[in-house]
Design an enzyme around this catalytic site. Structure first.
Site, PDB file in Angstrom:
ATOM      1  N   SER A 254       0.840  -1.240  -0.100  1.00 47.34           N
ATOM      2  CA  SER A 254      -0.020  -0.113   0.087  1.00 47.34           C
ATOM      3  C   SER A 254       0.887   1.366   0.085  1.00 47.34           C
ATOM      4  O   SER A 254       2.083   0.994   0.109  1.00 47.34           O
ATOM      5  CB  SER A 254      -1.000   0.097   1.196  1.00 47.34           C
ATOM      6  OG  SER A 254       0.006   0.419   2.356  1.00 47.34           O
ATOM      7  N   LYS A 255       0.220   2.563  -0.145  1.00 46.23           N
ATOM      8  CA  LYS A 255       0.816   3.858  -0.234  1.00 46.23           C
ATOM      9  C   LYS A 255       1.869   3.856   0.807  1.00 46.23           C
ATOM     10  O   LYS A 255       3.097   4.478   0.545  1.00 46.23           O
ATOM     11  CB  LYS A 255      -0.218   4.695  -0.016  1.00 46.23           C
ATOM     12  CG  LYS A 255      -0.566   5.372  -1.183  1.00 46.23           C
ATOM     13  CD  LYS A 255      -1.246   6.465  -1.076  1.00 46.23           C
ATOM     14  CE  LYS A 255      -2.049   6.964  -2.523  1.00 46.23           C
ATOM     15  NZ  LYS A 255      -3.347   7.666  -2.371  1.00 46.23           N
TER      16      LYS A 255
END
Ligand code: GLU
Length: 486
Positions: A254-255
């Site tokens: 994820s980010k």
């Protein structure tokens, strides 16, 4: 395989193109190309509330960037279109109506408020979430009454209360879901749009998809899909769920692990062929050791059997290394073409590109070895393009040297360079190398003084090559500027 291979990439335009999704597209594409099948792109744009402007473009641009060409889909059309679910609403509606008519689905009139209250109650009682089936057995009279009240219903699927659905996943093997764990999921929303489940099944059937290759996060949807296939009298495709991409901490990528949009990687200057190779090796391998595998070899050797069962880590160092390998393998012309758009992001480099392309073409080979990303080339070559170098004077003073000896070295170099006939690498070396002992300096000392004078940096491409490319005039001007700094 008896049926022709037809696989699809079915993105929802709800955000940026996540590397995980694009890697799913890549697996589908490789599978299609390997078996001479069709790769189809279908836009699943039925969730009006989550639609993001520009998302579809970003996704399609990412596919184009990686040359994942599609045989059917947006722009190119095809015999099974339209390829936007929002343009296929009639199909979903009639499928839902058919299911209601045959008793496999029902209208549900429960209000959002009632559903919220029900959910809150389930949480309080620590019960599994899910619709409590209140409308499942409404009498015709009760239904007519709700209808008369003007409530627009949703359509829900009647999941069998007992039994189980099992299927053989090509990667995960036998998968079993107890029906008691599934609730009566919605097929058609009150806005007339289908849910993912209904639209996905109707389209995979209508488009004659042979293999559904998608990430493991969808595996829990598959029993619902199989129940739908059965109720609709459709033959289901093969199901292939592949593990998700994980970050180095083994959590879903994820980010917070860094860039996850494919377009960020394009922006930083990863080569599409490197990204292609890298993504293919996340969770798939040729032989557990070969890393650099060109596109055609990937097509020739791709197999679903070699997709591993466990999640694969997104290893940025490996990507950087791989990108460097691909960058170094480019011919000078290819490197020039690849770097151009990045140089254009910088004013001075962009101007040079327009005014003196030959100069740029001479510069680039000097940094090709060192660049890990194309955007880095802008940094590495900056000193070639600026009029005046910006550095602190004490950077000029070599190791164990002082102001005087540095000035003396620079002046001596000037004297050697001015009369030089040819200002090429060999001639420069021929006069500058012997100069060090004449000045009672080590070559390293002299060269570092000169390097800072002509580049403004302590680490730069090889000195003589650099000076040769800079040319006589620019090199001498920079040495003079260095002298005036001291
Ligand atoms: N629209 C779904 C997605 O966003 C498709 C999942 C599937 O492949 O069935 O990934």
């Amino acid at each position: 395989m008896t049926k022709p291979v037809r696989v699809r990439f079915a993105p929802s335009p709800t955000g940026y193109p996540h590397v995980g999704n694009i890697r799913t597209a890549l697996f589908n594409w490789l599978f299609a190309r390997r078996y001479g099948g069709s790769f189809i792109v279908r836009i699943e744009d039925t969730d009006v509330t989550r639609k993001v402007k520009g998302a579809e473009k970003g996704i399609l641009d990412s596919l184009r960037w990686l040359s994942l060409d599609w045989d059917e889909g947006p722009d190119v059309g095809g015999d099974y279109g339209p390829y936007y679910q929002s343009q296929r609403l009639k199909l979903y509606k009639s499928a839902a109506e058919k299911l209601v008519a045959q008793g496999d689905a029902y209208y549900c009139y429960c209000s959002p408020e009632r559903l919220d209250a029900m959910r809150a109650e389930q949480v309080k009682r620590k019960q599994p979430p899910g619709y409590d089936r209140r409308c499942r057995e409404l009498t015709p009279e009760e239904r007519a009454k709700k209808q008369a009240e003007g409530i627009v219903p949703v359509v829900r699927f009647k999941v069998p209360l007992e039994g189980q659905t099992r299927f053989k996943d090509l990667i995960y093997g036998d998968v079993v879901f107890e029906h008691s764990t599934l609730d009566d999921f919605i097929l058609l929303k009150s806005d007339g749009y289908p849910t993912y489940h209904l639209a996905n099944v109707v389209d995979d059937h209508a488009m004659e998809i042979s293999h559904v290759i998608r990430a493991e996060e969808w595996i829990s949807s598959t029993p619902r899909h199989l129940l739908l296939y059965q109720a609709l009298g459709f033959e289901p495709p093969e199901f292939v769920h592949h593990p998700m991409i994980l970050g180095p901490d083994r959590a879903k990528l994820s980010k917070r692990h860094g860039s996850v949009s494919i377009l960020d990687y394009r922006e930083q200057g990863y080569l599409p062929q490197a990204m292609f190779n890298f993504l293919a090796l996340i969770g798939w391998s040729l032989d557990d050791k070969t890393e650099i595998i060109p596109r055609q070899a990937l097509v020739d050797n791709f197999s679903l059997e070699r997709i591993g069962k466990t999640g694969a880590i997104f290893n940025r160092e490996k990507l950087d290394w791989m990108n460097g390998v691909y960058i170094r393998s480019l011919t000078p012309d290819e490197f020039f073409d690849a770097v151009q758009p990045y140089l254009m992001t910088d004013i001075a480099a962009g101007e040079a590109l327009i005014d003196s392309e030959d100069y740029v073409r001479e510069i680039l080979p000097l940094v090709q070895e060192r660049a890990k990303k194309l955007l880095q080339v802008v940094e590495l070559t900056k000193f070639f393009f600026v009029e005046e170098l910006d550095y602190k004077p004490d950077m000029l003073i070599g190791k164990n040297m002082d102001n005087n000896s540095t000035v003396k070295a620079l002046k001596a170099a000037q004297d050697k360079l001015k009369p030089l006939k040819a200002f090429d690498t060999d001639s420069l070396e021929a006069v500058l190398r012997p100069l060090a002992p004449e000045l009672e300096l080590k070559t390293g000392q002299l060269f570092s003084v000169l390097r800072v004078a002509v580049t403004g940096e302590t680490a730069a491409p090889p000195l003589f090559e650099t000076m040769a490319v800079l040319g006589r005039e620019r090199s001498l001007r920079r040495i003079a500027a260095a002298l005036s700094k001291l």
